[in-house]
Design an enzyme around this catalytic site. Structure first.
Site, short mmCIF file in Angstrom:
data_model
loop_
_atom_site.label_atom_id
_atom_site.label_comp_id
_atom_site.label_asym_id
_atom_site.label_seq_id
_atom_site.Cartn_x
_atom_site.Cartn_y
_atom_site.Cartn_z
N SER A 26 0.82 -1.20 0.00
CA SER A 26 0.00 0.00 0.00
C SER A 26 0.86 1.26 0.00
CB SER A 26 -0.94 -0.06 1.20
OG SER A 26 -2.10 0.67 0.92
N HIS A 82 -7.51 -5.75 -0.11
CA HIS A 82 -6.28 -4.98 0.13
C HIS A 82 -5.56 -5.55 1.34
CE1 HIS A 82 -4.01 -1.26 -0.28
NE2 HIS A 82 -4.15 -1.01 1.02
C1 GCU Z 1 -5.33 4.84 1.74
C2 GCU Z 1 -4.75 5.60 0.57
C3 GCU Z 1 -3.94 4.68 -0.33
C4 GCU Z 1 -2.93 3.90 0.47
C5 GCU Z 1 -3.62 3.19 1.62
C6 GCU Z 1 -2.67 2.47 2.57
O1 GCU Z 1 -6.32 3.97 1.32
O2 GCU Z 1 -5.81 6.19 -0.14
O3 GCU Z 1 -3.27 5.44 -1.33
O4 GCU Z 1 -2.24 3.01 -0.35
O5 GCU Z 1 -4.31 4.14 2.41
O6 GCU Z 1 -1.51 2.78 2.66
O7 GCU Z 1 -3.17 1.58 3.26
#
Ligand code: GCU
Length: 446
Positions: free
Chosen positions: A284, A425
């Site tokens: 992420s 995710h």
């Molecule tokens: C949020 C953000 C993402 C990121 C994520 C994370 O959802 O919008 O860009 O990748 O956090 O780091 O968990």
């Protein structure tokens, strides 16, 4: 906030100019971050039929207009042009590493994890001041290793003690976001946080396959909130009087990536680790970080982006999932201030994220998506991997071997790797299995 700062800086600089009071101060004030109007972004699109066609910038055309047709011209000229654009327009320039690396090994325990590993813990100091910013590295090295082993290096979200329930791991003392249900209270980690992220760190499998695992808490490098860059490593590098990074200087992601390079500096000195075979990975926001770390520091032998989404592997021009506008609005500290100029004109970016992937060439790079992770735009992530291929081809390296997104849970591994797995995710044992296979393939271990 930035607005007020800017106008104050302007008024002050005019006054100073009039009274002729010193060029250094003028320079310093000019370096203040410019005001970027904070305007709410439109809601994110998750409907493929509403994605307008896009035209991607060509990685193989030099600024002069000349075509790049060989690996040498790429390495000598084009790579530097692209890297410089990403630096000044997106992540921000970073300072060099400290001239001298100072570290202290404060734990070396054989027979950790029920005999499977040697556990090492090392504090890496970012300056001569031992009370200043510093990072604690946690290393697990396979117990039976007879020679230096390759390693996976990645930052973690909750402190080293969160990645495994091992009671020997030092509990992070750095700032944490409060999540009482996970044991983070009064902005600190407690005993209750031990192992809360162990699901994401498949330590047993990593060790069993002959790799070391190295990790550090990302907040040791820079706490993940917007405080105007007063905490974390940024202030260590301010010029006299500077109070925040200039518009083209590093944001927080670039700072985390810089921290990964400092971790690698340490690994180069640790005889248990084969520092020429270190795969940097992240999930992420830390996947964006791993990509930028691999772009800035070519010592990383493999670069792995897990569900990195916008600002990572996802094509910015694709109107799907998180947008550049939304990410700059929600996380104003992640990128350099210049990046916000593209909030509403993303097609004017001098690059797109396929060119970030291409900066790894000819090193192996892996992009992974998850089916339900629509915010990160799996298709956009795939397209960046695919469109990095022309650069890999200059080196005679195999790309993905597909033109369309592969089916779920069917990884493709050339010099570029990609998979989309079922689920949300996250980082799963399935993802780790693919990364280990990919590393085995490229480190000649199978
Ligand atoms: C949020 C953000 C993402 C990121 C994520 C994370 O959802 O919008 O860009 O990748 O956090 O780091 O968990």
């Amino acid at each position: 906030m930035r607005n007020t700062l800017k106008s104050r800086a302007l008024a002050l600089s005019v006054a100073l100019f009039v009274i002729g009071a010193g060029a250094p101060l003028m320079r310093m004030l000019a370096a203040e971050t410019p005001a970027v109007p904070r305007k709410k972004p439109p809601p994110e699109n998750r409907d493929e039929s509403k994605v307008p066609p896009i035209v991607l910038p060509d990685p193989l055309v030099l600024k002069s207009g000349q075509r790049v047709t060989d690996a040498d011209t790429w390495s000598r000229k084009r790579r530097g042009e692209i890297l410089e654009s990403f630096r000044t327009q997106m992540f921000g320039r970073r300072p060099p590493g400290p001239a001298k690396l100072t570290y202290k090994v404060f734990d070396e325990t054989r027979g950790a994890l029920g005999g499977k590993a040697t556990r090492k813990q090392v504090t890496v100091y970012f300056s001569a001041d031992e009370q200043g910013p510093r990072m604690d590295l946690l290393l697990y090295v396979p117990a039976n290793a007879s020679q230096a082993v390759p390693a996976f290096l990645g930052l973690n979200f909750g402190g080293n003690q969160a990645i495994n329930a091992d009671p020997g791991i030092k509990i992070s003392e750095s700032w944490q976001r409060n999540r009482p249900e996970l044991g983070y209270v009064r902005n600190r980690a407690t005993e209750a946080t031990r192992g809360n992220a162990s699901r994401r760190w498949d330590v047993d499998t990593i060790l069993a396959r002959g790799y070391a695992l190295v990790t550090a808490y990302y907040g040791d490098i820079d706490p993940d909130y917007h405080d105007g860059f007063r905490n974390g490593v940024h202030p260590l590098f301010y010029r006299a009087g500077q109070t925040q990074p200039a518009p083209d200087e590093w944001g927080t992601i670039a700072a985390w990536a810089w921290g990964l390079s400092r971790a690698l500096d340490y690994l180069e000195r640790d005889p248990a680790i084969d520092a020429k075979r270190v795969a940097v990975l992240g999930h992420s926001r830390l996947g964006k970080t791993a990509l930028w770390a691999g772009a800035e520091d070519e010592r990383f032998a493999i670069v792995i982006s897990n569900n990195s989404g916008c600002g990572g592997a996802k094509i910015s021009r694709r109107v799907f999932g998180e947008s550049v506008h939304a990410i700059n609005y929600d996380f104003p500290h992640w990128f350099c201030a210049n990046f916000a100029q593209y909030n509403e004109r993303v097609n004017d970016l001098p690059f797109d994220q396929h060119m970030l992937i291409a900066l790894m060439a000819p090193r192996p790079v892996y992009v992974a998506s998850a089916e339900k992770d629509l915010h990160a735009d799996p298709r956009g992530e795939f397209l960046a991997a695919l469109h990095a291929e022309p650069v890999y081809r200059l080196f005679g390296a195999p790309g993905l071997g597909v033109q369309e997104m592969p089916p779920l849970n069917e990884p493709k591994m050339g010099r570029i790797g990609y998979h989309i797995r079922t689920g949300v995710h996250d980082v799963t044992p399935y993802d780790w299995k693919c990364y280990l296979d990919f590393a085995d393939l490229h480190f000649g271990r199978r």
